[in-house]
Enzyme design. Structure first.
Site, PDB file in Angstrom:
ATOM      1  N   ALA A  21       0.765  -1.252   0.000  1.00 42.25           N
ATOM      2  CA  ALA A  21       0.000   0.000   0.000  1.00 42.25           C
ATOM      3  C   ALA A  21       0.798   1.305   0.000  1.00 42.25           C
ATOM      4  O   ALA A  21       0.268   2.335  -0.423  1.00 42.25           O
ATOM      5  CB  ALA A  21      -0.960   0.002   1.184  1.00 42.25           C
ATOM      6  N   ALA A  22       2.023   1.310   0.514  1.00 40.30           N
ATOM      7  CA  ALA A  22       2.726   2.592   0.658  1.00 40.30           C
ATOM      8  C   ALA A  22       3.124   3.170  -0.704  1.00 40.30           C
ATOM      9  O   ALA A  22       3.463   2.399  -1.604  1.00 40.30           O
ATOM     10  CB  ALA A  22       3.978   2.408   1.521  1.00 40.30           C
ATOM     11  N   GLY A  25      -1.462   6.042  -2.026  1.00 37.14           N
ATOM     12  CA  GLY A  25      -2.304   6.716  -3.030  1.00 37.14           C
ATOM     13  C   GLY A  25      -3.574   5.938  -3.350  1.00 37.14           C
ATOM     14  O   GLY A  25      -4.673   6.496  -3.347  1.00 37.14           O
ATOM     15  N   ASP A  63      -6.846   1.796   7.598  1.00 36.07           N
ATOM     16  CA  ASP A  63      -5.941   1.428   8.689  1.00 36.07           C
ATOM     17  C   ASP A  63      -4.672   0.835   8.106  1.00 36.07           C
ATOM     18  O   ASP A  63      -4.727  -0.154   7.363  1.00 36.07           O
ATOM     19  CB  ASP A  63      -6.617   0.409   9.624  1.00 36.07           C
ATOM     20  CG  ASP A  63      -7.632   1.090  10.526  1.00 36.07           C
ATOM     21  OD1 ASP A  63      -7.269   2.112  11.141  1.00 36.07           O
ATOM     22  OD2 ASP A  63      -8.778   0.624  10.587  1.00 36.07           O
ATOM     23  N   ASP A  86      -0.853  -4.456  -5.612  1.00 38.48           N
ATOM     24  CA  ASP A  86      -0.128  -3.494  -6.455  1.00 38.48           C
ATOM     25  C   ASP A  86       1.351  -3.745  -6.176  1.00 38.48           C
ATOM     26  O   ASP A  86       1.993  -3.004  -5.441  1.00 38.48           O
ATOM     27  CB  ASP A  86      -0.549  -2.073  -6.056  1.00 38.48           C
ATOM     28  CG  ASP A  86      -0.012  -1.013  -7.000  1.00 38.48           C
ATOM     29  OD1 ASP A  86       0.121  -1.294  -8.199  1.00 38.48           O
ATOM     30  OD2 ASP A  86       0.275   0.113  -6.520  1.00 38.48           O
ATOM     31  N   CYS A 139       3.369  -1.212 -12.360  1.00 38.82           N
ATOM     32  CA  CYS A 139       3.644  -0.064 -13.243  1.00 38.82           C
ATOM     33  C   CYS A 139       4.738  -0.504 -14.216  1.00 38.82           C
ATOM     34  O   CYS A 139       5.768   0.145 -14.366  1.00 38.82           O
ATOM     35  CB  CYS A 139       4.015   1.198 -12.471  1.00 38.82           C
ATOM     36  SG  CYS A 139       5.348   1.000 -11.314  1.00 38.82           S
TER      37      CYS A 139
HETATM   38  C1  LIG Z   1       4.181  -0.289  -6.240  1.00 34.22           C
HETATM   39  S1  LIG Z   1       4.408   0.132  -4.587  1.00 34.22           S
HETATM   40  C2  LIG Z   1       2.772   0.427  -4.028  1.00 34.22           C
HETATM   41  C3  LIG Z   1       2.202   1.799  -4.372  1.00 34.22           C
HETATM   42  C4  LIG Z   1       0.881   2.038  -3.683  1.00 34.22           C
HETATM   43  N1  LIG Z   1      -0.084   0.986  -4.004  1.00 34.22           N
HETATM   44  C5  LIG Z   1       0.256   3.385  -4.022  1.00 34.22           C
HETATM   45  O1  LIG Z   1      -0.549   3.458  -4.966  1.00 34.22           O
HETATM   46  O2  LIG Z   1       0.589   4.370  -3.344  1.00 34.22           O
HETATM   47  C6  LIG Z   1       4.740  -1.417  -3.836  1.00 34.22           C
HETATM   48  C7  LIG Z   1       4.859  -1.369  -2.314  1.00 34.22           C
HETATM   49  O3  LIG Z   1       4.893  -2.720  -1.836  1.00 34.22           O
HETATM   50  C8  LIG Z   1       5.784  -2.794  -0.751  1.00 34.22           C
HETATM   51  N2  LIG Z   1       6.147  -4.219  -0.586  1.00 34.22           N
HETATM   52  C9  LIG Z   1       7.181  -4.902  -1.154  1.00 34.22           C
HETATM   53  N3  LIG Z   1       7.140  -6.188  -0.784  1.00 34.22           N
HETATM   54  C10 LIG Z   1       6.065  -6.341   0.032  1.00 34.22           C
HETATM   55  C11 LIG Z   1       5.501  -7.435   0.751  1.00 34.22           C
HETATM   56  N4  LIG Z   1       6.060  -8.651   0.699  1.00 34.22           N
HETATM   57  N5  LIG Z   1       4.402  -7.224   1.504  1.00 34.22           N
HETATM   58  C12 LIG Z   1       3.828  -5.980   1.563  1.00 34.22           C
HETATM   59  N6  LIG Z   1       4.326  -4.900   0.920  1.00 34.22           N
HETATM   60  C13 LIG Z   1       5.417  -5.083   0.160  1.00 34.22           C
HETATM   61  C14 LIG Z   1       6.910  -1.868  -1.151  1.00 34.22           C
HETATM   62  O4  LIG Z   1       7.672  -1.466  -0.037  1.00 34.22           O
HETATM   63  C15 LIG Z   1       6.144  -0.712  -1.803  1.00 34.22           C
HETATM   64  O5  LIG Z   1       5.826   0.272  -0.850  1.00 34.22           O
END
Ligand SMILES: C[S@@+](CC[C@H](N)C(=O)[O-])C[C@H]1O[C@@H](n2cnc3c(N)ncnc32)[C@H](O)[C@@H]1O
Length: 199
Positions: A21-22, A25, A63, A86, A139
């Site tokens: 999620a980070a 957005g 949350d 994502d 992406c």
């Molecule tokens: C493409 S970004 C997500 C962008 C977000 N969906 C947005 O629209 O703001 C992928 C995210 O997944 C996290 N990530 C990577 N491996 C993960 C895992 N095993 N479990 C959960 N999050 C993970 C990364 O740190 C990154 O923040």
């Protein structure tokens, strides 16, 4: 633009999991469509980005949780009505904004990313209620990270089918999803597939 297009494909629902999620957005956009969003992120320092973005946008139904979405948590089995994966990817749909990406990504990175992408998708599938929808997005413009991962998932998963979807932003239909290309989608390349769990 990518976030808006991907979220436009998501059906309104009750409990939603944004598995990667980070910075938040898509969680914030989806908070307007879903009763509640659980926003999962692997890296603790990035969880706070989701919290601060949610606060800034004034949303009260998101949350943020620190969790590895590739590892099974029995407490979440059959819990969510909708889930977005994502996943972390090469980012090769965003080369116009990040030109150095094309130089940095090597085959080994892509193999490692593929394993993580499939592990996240396969694990999150276990968190979805029957009849719910699992969305897979990147992406990237590489078929191996997009339809390639969905194909591997569908070959192993029981009770899932790719469902046809649409979006007003120009795209190409692939075997399982929608591929947006930088020259027709305002400079960004991204992908989304909609996978229904049979009721
Ligand atoms: C493409 S970004 C997500 C962008 C977000 N969906 C947005 O629209 O703001 C992928 C995210 O997944 C996290 N990530 C990577 N491996 C993960 C895992 N095993 N479990 C959960 N999050 C993970 C990364 O740190 C990154 O923040």
């Amino acid at each position: 633009m990518g976030s808006v297009a991907i979220c436009s494909v998501v059906e309104p629902c009750g409990e939603f999991l944004d598995a990667c999620a980070a910075p938040g957005g898509k969680s914030v956009l989806l908070s307007g469509k879903c009763d509640h969003v659980t926003a999962c992120e692997l890296h603790p320092h990035r969880v706070s980005l989701i919290e601060s973005y949610g606060k800034r946008m004034g949303v009260g139904n998101v949350d943020a949780v620190q969790k590895d979405s590739s590892l099974f948590d029995p407490a979440w089995e059959n819990t969510f009505d909708g889930i977005l994966c994502d996943v972390p990817c090469s980012g090769l749909g965003t080369v116009a904004e990040n030109p150095d990406l094309a130089l940095r990504k090597c085959e080994e990175d892509l193999i490692g990313l593929g394993r993580v992408q499939l592990a996240i998708l396969a694990n999150c599938a276990r968190y979805l209620k029957k009849g719910g929808v699992l969305y897979y997005s990147t992406c990237s413009v590489l078929p191996s990270e997009n339809d390639g991962i969905v194909r591997k998932f569908l070959e192993a998963a029981v009770g899932y089918t790719a469902e046809e979807t649409d979006c007003p932003l120009p795209h190409e239909k692939t075997a399982y999803g929608l591929q947006f290309l930088p020259d027709t989608a305002y400079g960004a390349g991204f992908y989304v597939a909609k996978l229904r769990r049979k009721a």
